[in-house]
Design a protein around this motif. Structure first.
Motif, mmCIF file in Angstrom:
data_model
loop_
_atom_site.group_PDB
_atom_site.id
_atom_site.type_symbol
_atom_site.label_atom_id
_atom_site.label_comp_id
_atom_site.label_asym_id
_atom_site.label_seq_id
_atom_site.Cartn_x
_atom_site.Cartn_y
_atom_site.Cartn_z
ATOM 1 N N GLN A 25 25.957 4.554 -37.157
ATOM 2 C CA GLN A 25 26.949 5.392 -36.481
ATOM 3 C C GLN A 25 26.853 6.808 -37.011
ATOM 4 O O GLN A 25 27.036 7.051 -38.201
ATOM 5 C CB GLN A 25 28.361 4.836 -36.747
ATOM 6 N N LYS A 26 26.532 7.745 -36.122
ATOM 7 C CA LYS A 26 26.418 9.151 -36.533
ATOM 8 C C LYS A 26 27.639 9.925 -36.068
ATOM 9 O O LYS A 26 28.018 9.837 -34.897
ATOM 10 C CB LYS A 26 25.128 9.746 -35.980
ATOM 11 N N PHE A 27 28.263 10.650 -36.978
ATOM 12 C CA PHE A 27 29.440 11.448 -36.631
ATOM 13 C C PHE A 27 29.095 12.933 -36.760
ATOM 14 O O PHE A 27 28.653 13.383 -37.815
ATOM 15 C CB PHE A 27 30.627 11.082 -37.534
ATOM 16 N N ARG A 169 18.192 22.395 -36.257
ATOM 17 C CA ARG A 169 19.599 22.354 -35.867
ATOM 18 C C ARG A 169 19.885 21.121 -35.014
ATOM 19 O O ARG A 169 19.080 20.746 -34.162
ATOM 20 C CB ARG A 169 19.991 23.629 -35.111
ATOM 21 N N GLY A 170 21.006 20.504 -35.287
ATOM 22 C CA GLY A 170 21.349 19.268 -34.577
ATOM 23 C C GLY A 170 20.619 18.041 -35.122
ATOM 24 O O GLY A 170 20.668 16.964 -34.538
ATOM 25 N N GLY A 171 19.961 18.208 -36.281
ATOM 26 C CA GLY A 171 19.053 17.173 -36.783
ATOM 27 C C GLY A 171 19.706 15.897 -37.290
ATOM 28 O O GLY A 171 19.015 14.900 -37.506
ATOM 29 N N SER A 172 21.034 15.887 -37.448
ATOM 30 C CA SER A 172 21.665 14.634 -37.897
ATOM 31 C C SER A 172 21.515 13.535 -36.846
ATOM 32 O O SER A 172 21.473 12.344 -37.185
ATOM 33 C CB SER A 172 23.153 14.850 -38.184
ATOM 34 N N ASP A 173 21.428 13.930 -35.582
ATOM 35 C CA ASP A 173 21.169 12.934 -34.528
ATOM 36 C C ASP A 173 19.864 12.195 -34.834
ATOM 37 O O ASP A 173 19.771 10.971 -34.699
ATOM 38 C CB ASP A 173 20.999 13.622 -33.161
ATOM 39 N N THR A 174 18.866 12.987 -35.253
ATOM 40 C CA THR A 174 17.555 12.399 -35.518
ATOM 41 C C THR A 174 17.596 11.502 -36.746
ATOM 42 O O THR A 174 16.986 10.429 -36.763
ATOM 43 C CB THR A 174 16.513 13.533 -35.663
ATOM 44 N N SER A 227 20.627 21.195 -23.292
ATOM 45 C CA SER A 227 21.865 20.415 -23.494
ATOM 46 C C SER A 227 21.906 19.943 -24.937
ATOM 47 O O SER A 227 21.119 19.087 -25.315
ATOM 48 C CB SER A 227 21.886 19.178 -22.608
ATOM 49 N N LYS A 228 22.828 20.477 -25.714
ATOM 50 C CA LYS A 228 22.736 20.158 -27.147
ATOM 51 C C LYS A 228 23.411 18.836 -27.515
ATOM 52 O O LYS A 228 23.515 18.509 -28.689
ATOM 53 C CB LYS A 228 23.278 21.304 -27.970
ATOM 54 N N VAL A 229 23.860 18.080 -26.537
ATOM 55 C CA VAL A 229 24.588 16.846 -26.871
ATOM 56 C C VAL A 229 23.742 15.882 -27.712
ATOM 57 O O VAL A 229 24.271 15.155 -28.556
ATOM 58 C CB VAL A 229 25.183 16.177 -25.606
HETATM 59 MG MG MG Z 1 24.812 17.975 -32.402
#
Ligand code: MG
Ligand code: ADP
Ligand code: ASP
Length: 433
Positions: A25-27, A169-174, A227-229
């Motif tokens: 689970q990523k927050f 940037r946004g790398g926690s998704d990865t 889309s940065k979602v």
């Molecule tokens: Mg993000």
């Protein structure tokens, strides 16, 4: 004993309780943006533990924190080394991971927080945009088997020399999807501040609708087109390793959006356009009056590529007189000044002429949908809609499942809303044609 156990299991399932599963689970930043929110995340994680599931949690930095750190650096040095930037920006996630572990302890949930390096996320050495090469999962697995919740600082890893790296940037998704792949998790859940993937950014178009599912291929396009979602590399991982991936709200319960392989969706009704992406993070450069002879494109773009600047769209005009042409391309806004210098100082002298124009006030708006494959006329309809709004198209680029146009930045939101409505994506409307 055995039949009794079997009975209990069957009974539980009958009542809708899922069997024991492993969730990653990523927050995201907003979801851990304050002490209250971190406590709320801990409650949510506890509910999953109470149902008997194993949970690995990946956290982002508190919202705004990564930008704050980058700003601090810029006040000290306008060209900080990428290695020091990674030392700096990786701290945001270390804060939230430890705080979340403490919040879980307060709820009597056993939990341990780790940095990316500590859980064996090995990357290359491309600081600030490192790629994950392998993940050693033995230690995480051991903790999970001990009944612990494993909390991992997202966005970061470690290279072969032990340097801290970050994943862009946004790398926690990865981090989340890569861990889910490595651990063969039952599902990777990306909790964020919207309740799923929408037909376009709901903050720009109030009529945007949540999609119950979207194909990996479409999500890849949407992510790469702005889309940065979800970070694009996260979607790539999900596609490559078949990770069941879901985007959902950390604030309200709901089914969210499932990212699926295309075959799984084939039976459902296939819309022409699934989503609209947009970005104003690019800038445009044009070289006028360049000689129309073999080798020119490579002379223009070669020196730019050599400095690792990525070029996105490219258009070369047909030369009216046959001798000279115009050459236009886009780069990230952050690369604009450097690109302009390269053209001015190296390319124009090498070509023996050419006039340079630059425009930083552009936006790219893109329609994405696998349904486009089997339909003609999407481009012409898009151009008509934009013409009706008096929006001038400066560049066009297409692929099998997307069409992008470059327009004036000021008209970006107008274009998004007009296209959203014209292609039948508005809430409560039935998709036309
Ligand atoms: Mg993000
Ligand atoms: P997090 O901090 O949780 O990673 P992000 O800000 O990175 O969250 O991503 C979520 C944001 O993405 C939303 O708040 C929304 O404004 C934006 N967004 C852009 N396009 C879309 C889309 N098609 N569907 C949903 N959200 C989108
Ligand atoms: N904190 C990092 C960022 O803002 C990574 C992330 O949130 O995914 O880009």
């Amino acid at each position: 004993m055995a039949p009794a156990l079997f009975f209990i299991h069957a009974w539980e399932n009958h009542h809708g309780q899922a069997a024991m599963a492993l969730y990653v689970q990523k927050f995201g930043g907003t979801s851990v943006g304050s002490v209250e929110r971190i406590k709320a995340v801990a409650e949510k994680v506890k509910r999953f533990r109470d149902e008997g599931h194993q949970v690995v949690v990946v956290v982002s930095a508190m919202s705004g924190e990564t930008n704050r750190l980058i700003d601090l650096a810029s006040q000290i040095n306008d060209e900080p080394t990428p290695r020091e930037m990674d030392m700096l920006v990786s701290t945001g996630e270390q804060v939230t991971s430890s705080l979340l572990a403490m919040a879980l302890h307060k709820l009597d949930v056993a939990a341990t927080s780790y940095t990316g390096g500590q859980v064996g996320i090995q990357t290359d050495s491309a600081h600030t945009k490192a790629r994950i090469q392998r993940i050693e999962t033995d230690d995480i697995q051991e903790d999970l088997d001990d009944g612990q919740v494993v909390v991992v600082a997202g966005f970061q890893g470690v290279d072969d020399e032990g340097n801290i790296t970050t994943l862009g940037r946004g790398g926690s998704d990865t981090t989340g999807v890569a861990l889910a792949a490595a651990l063969k998790a039952d599902e990777c859940q990306i909790y964020t501040d919207v309740d799923g993937v929408y037909t376009t950014d709901p903050r720009v178009c109030s009529k945007a609708q949540r999609l119950s599912s979207i194909t990996v291929e479409e999500m890849l396009e949407l992510a790469s087109l702005g889309s940065k979602v979800l970070q694009i590399r996260a979607v790539e991982f999900a596609g490559k390793y078949n990770v069941p991936l879901r985007v959902l709200s950390s604030f309200e319960d709901g089914p969210g959006t499932l990212i699926v392989a295309e075959e799984e969706e084939a039976s459902m009704e296939e819309p022409l356009i699934s989503g609209i992406a947009f970005t104003s993070s690019e800038a445009k450069l044009t070289l006028l009056n360049t000689p129309d002879v073999p080798g020119v494109a490579s002379k223009i773009l070669g020196p730019i590529a050599d400095t690792n600047i990525e070029i996105d769209m490219i258009v070369q005009n047909v030369a009216p007189a046959g001798d000279y042409t115009d050459f236009t391309f886009t780069v990230a806004k952050s690369d604009f000044t450097q690109t302009r210098s390269i053209l001015q100082d190296q390319v124009i002298p090498a070509l023996g002429g050419g006039e340079l124009r630059g425009d930083e006030n552009i936006a790219k708006v893109s329609l994405v949908g696998v349904g486009m494959r089997s339909h003609a006329g999407v481009a012409s309809k898009m151009f008509r809609v934009l013409a009706d709004e008096n929006i001038n198209i400066r560049m066009v680029s297409t692929s099998e499942i997307k069409i992008s146009v470059v327009i004036d930045e000021k008209q970006m939101e107008l274009a998004v809303r007009a296209l959203h409505s014209a292609f039948g994506l508005d809430k409560d409307s039935i998709q036309g044609e």
